[in-house]
Enzyme design. Structure first.
Site, mmCIF file in Angstrom:
data_model
loop_
_atom_site.group_PDB
_atom_site.id
_atom_site.type_symbol
_atom_site.label_atom_id
_atom_site.label_comp_id
_atom_site.label_asym_id
_atom_site.label_seq_id
_atom_site.Cartn_x
_atom_site.Cartn_y
_atom_site.Cartn_z
ATOM 1 N N ASN A 159 88.036 -23.788 16.237
ATOM 2 C CA ASN A 159 87.387 -22.473 16.211
ATOM 3 C C ASN A 159 86.911 -22.142 17.623
ATOM 4 O O ASN A 159 85.975 -22.767 18.114
ATOM 5 C CB ASN A 159 86.206 -22.525 15.233
ATOM 6 C CG ASN A 159 85.413 -21.226 15.206
ATOM 7 O OD1 ASN A 159 85.830 -20.219 15.789
ATOM 8 N ND2 ASN A 159 84.277 -21.253 14.519
ATOM 9 N N HIS A 177 88.867 -14.164 11.303
ATOM 10 C CA HIS A 177 88.107 -15.190 12.021
ATOM 11 C C HIS A 177 88.390 -16.546 11.364
ATOM 12 O O HIS A 177 88.564 -16.631 10.147
ATOM 13 C CB HIS A 177 86.612 -14.879 11.998
ATOM 14 C CG HIS A 177 85.809 -15.982 12.610
ATOM 15 N ND1 HIS A 177 86.041 -16.417 13.895
ATOM 16 C CD2 HIS A 177 84.831 -16.784 12.101
ATOM 17 C CE1 HIS A 177 85.214 -17.430 14.150
ATOM 18 N NE2 HIS A 177 84.487 -17.668 13.095
ATOM 19 N N CYS A 216 80.249 -15.441 16.424
ATOM 20 C CA CYS A 216 81.704 -15.375 16.606
ATOM 21 C C CYS A 216 82.266 -13.960 16.607
ATOM 22 O O CYS A 216 83.474 -13.787 16.764
ATOM 23 C CB CYS A 216 82.394 -16.205 15.534
ATOM 24 S SG CYS A 216 81.997 -17.956 15.629
ATOM 25 N N THR A 242 77.378 -21.157 4.523
ATOM 26 C CA THR A 242 78.294 -20.512 5.456
ATOM 27 C C THR A 242 79.501 -19.869 4.760
ATOM 28 O O THR A 242 80.131 -19.009 5.343
ATOM 29 C CB THR A 242 78.818 -21.522 6.516
ATOM 30 O OG1 THR A 242 79.436 -22.599 5.817
ATOM 31 C CG2 THR A 242 77.702 -22.033 7.390
ATOM 32 N N THR A 288 85.537 -28.727 14.525
ATOM 33 C CA THR A 288 86.221 -27.445 14.723
ATOM 34 C C THR A 288 85.839 -26.712 16.002
ATOM 35 O O THR A 288 86.589 -25.838 16.447
ATOM 36 C CB THR A 288 85.933 -26.504 13.536
ATOM 37 O OG1 THR A 288 84.538 -26.488 13.304
ATOM 38 C CG2 THR A 288 86.686 -26.931 12.301
ATOM 39 N N GLU A 318 78.650 -16.858 22.860
ATOM 40 C CA GLU A 318 77.376 -17.481 22.516
ATOM 41 C C GLU A 318 77.170 -18.741 23.361
ATOM 42 O O GLU A 318 76.259 -19.506 23.117
ATOM 43 C CB GLU A 318 77.299 -17.794 21.027
ATOM 44 C CG GLU A 318 78.314 -18.808 20.540
ATOM 45 C CD GLU A 318 78.030 -19.239 19.111
ATOM 46 O OE1 GLU A 318 78.305 -18.442 18.218
ATOM 47 O OE2 GLU A 318 77.545 -20.363 18.911
#
Ligand SMILES: [Zn+2]
Lengths: 344, 128
Positions: free
Chosen positions: A265, A233, A109, A200, A150, A78
């Site tokens: 992340n 993830h 992701c 989220t 993150t 992305e």
């Protein structure tokens, strides 16, 4: 989703940039002290982007796979350096592969596991012999946003081939699950993504990951205890631990693949890099479960079985643990310079 | 960097040089006539991606378009086939460099034309 021919991993490669930003630095600048949920995050240097990191991970995967021809190259990201102009063609040129189907995948992701699903289909149908799936991101977080703690940078690449004595793991099964969910997005021409922070967790990450893994279990008669390892993830250190618990996995099953506390992340590369850390130490016969999550939203879950070829193949691996431990700490100002956070 | 760059991508992306079919000498950047034996029978050849530092220098002022990368480290690397290549060395500081250090080629951004122009990629070196 099953394939006509069995498909396996012929090679994998990971790239992590050298630099680490301790989250105490972000907290110092924006919150008056403290730290983020993860200790550090990996930061791409000033001359790195998703194309350069994709090429480095791809070269490592190709070295291990020892295949001369690729039929497809898909880059899941992305953080494309160009809004229009594929990253996959840059990778193709750098690898000297031109008679390939090359495309960029977009799904927050989970773009890389999406690429793995598609390449599985192309190899599994007999249309191509070998394909390369890459997950890469220079994860962008708005300065001062909670996401900034993150959002890390990194890449993971997989060469998938028809199962043979040269493939180090077989993809036994894979499922995908999606809904239209507005948890996280970036509009065209915007530099940073936005998110609904309270949205989220349950309706986004947990709902999709739990549903895809339960579907994998149900469709193929599997259960958590069938797996030696599980990789999820990792948007933060907490979510993967919680979802693993809810699905019946134990702490030791997820420990090896849980990288967020050290590097943050890495978005598209997050669960694929966790899988690479597992493959760095797995034994023949081990079963591995991997479940991605992409905002917007969806999850791909796969069951893999490690083969005898792992011992020979991973002699060529640049180990994830070594990439994590070899690093140089930077301060917030250097990070801001590297990632273009100053507006000139 | 413009049209010529796009034609020379394999040189910058993959370190493609040439090898002389007559005397086996290797050259980077590619030549049309062998500098050792004069032969014109030259074929493309991937250069080895590892080597060692022959010499290096730090540039505190660079050319226009590279200011963001200052201070910039340049080095001459002798690749494993003996060919010498000039390039940037990154992910280190001048204090950490010594002649003879082992290095490897990596793929990096060389330059970009602002936020709307093209991005130019190529090889640089990092300590191995
Ligand atoms: Zn010659």
């Amino acid at each position: 989703m099953k394939t006509h021919y069995d498909v396996g991993i012929a090679g994998y490669g990971v790239y992590l940039p050298l630099y680490r930003l301790p989250t105490t630095e972000i907290a110092r600048v924006w919150k008056g002290g403290g730290a983020g949920p993860n200790k550090e995050k990996a930061v791409a240097s000033i001359d790195e982007d998703s194309s350069t990191m994709a090429v480095e991970a791809a070269r490592r995967a190709m070295d291990m796979a020892e295949v001369s021809r690729l039929g497809a190259i898909f880059v899941g990201t992305e953080s494309k350096p160009y809004a229009v102009k594929p990253t996959s063609t840059i990778v193709a040129q750098a690898l000297g592969q031109h008679f390939v189907l090359a495309s960029d995948m977009e799904f927050a992701c989970k773009a890389a596991t999406e690429a793995i699903q598609v390449i599985r289909g192309l190899v599994g149908s007999g249309m191509i012999q070998n394909g390369l799936a890459i997950g890469v991101d220079t994860a962008q977080g708005r300065p001062g946003d909670d996401l900034e703690f993150t959002t890390g940078s990194g890449a993971a690449a997989y060469v998938l081939s028809r199962s043979s004595p040269e493939t180090l793991a077989t993809v036994e099964a894979g499922v995908s699950y999606v809904t239209d969910t507005g948890d996280f997005w970036r509009r065209q021409n915007e530099k940073y993504p936005r998110h609904l922070s309270r949205f989220t967790g349950e309706p986004a990450y947990f709902h999709h990951v739990e549903t895809s893994v339960k579907q994998l279990f149900e469709a193929y008669g599997l259960k958590a205890s069938d797996f030696t390892y599980a990789v999820f993830h990792q948007p933060n250190p907490r979510f993967p631990v919680e979802v693993a618990h809810r699905l019946g996995f134990k702490a030791e099953q997820i420990k090896t693949g849980l990288l967020n506390p050290m590097i943050g992340n890495t978005y598209s590369a997050s669960s694929p890099m966790g899988l690479a850390a597992v493959l760095d130490e797995a034994k023949p016969g081990d079963r591995v479960m991997i479940a991605s999550f992409g905002s917007g939203a969806g999850s791909d879950a796969f069951a893999l079985r490690v083969t005898d070829a792992i011992e020979k193949k991973r002699k060529k691996a640049v180990k994830v643990a070594d990439l994590i431990s070899k690093n140089t700490k930077i301060d917030y100002a250097t990070y801001a310079k590297f990632r273009g956070k100053f507006t000139k | 960097m413009s049209i010529s760059y796009w034609r020379l991508k394999d040189r910058y992306y993959r370190l493609i040089g040439v090898s002389c079919e007559d005397c086996k000498s290797e050259f980077f950047p590619p030549v049309h006539v062998c500098r050792r034996c004069g032969s014109r029978k030259l074929v493309d050849r991937d250069m080895p991606r590892t080597g060692k530092i022959v010499t290096y220098t730090e540039l505190r002022e660079t050319l226009a378009g590279f200011e963001d990368q200052e201070p910039m480290l340049l080095c001459i690397v002798q690749l494993e086939n003996g060919v010498k290549v000039l390039g940037q060395i990154v992910d280190t500081t001048v204090e950490n460099l010594s002649i003879g250090d082992k290095v490897k080629a990596v793929f990096r951004k060389i330059q970009e034309h602002g936020s709307s122009g093209q991005i130019f990629y190529g090889y640089k070196f990092v300590k191995a």
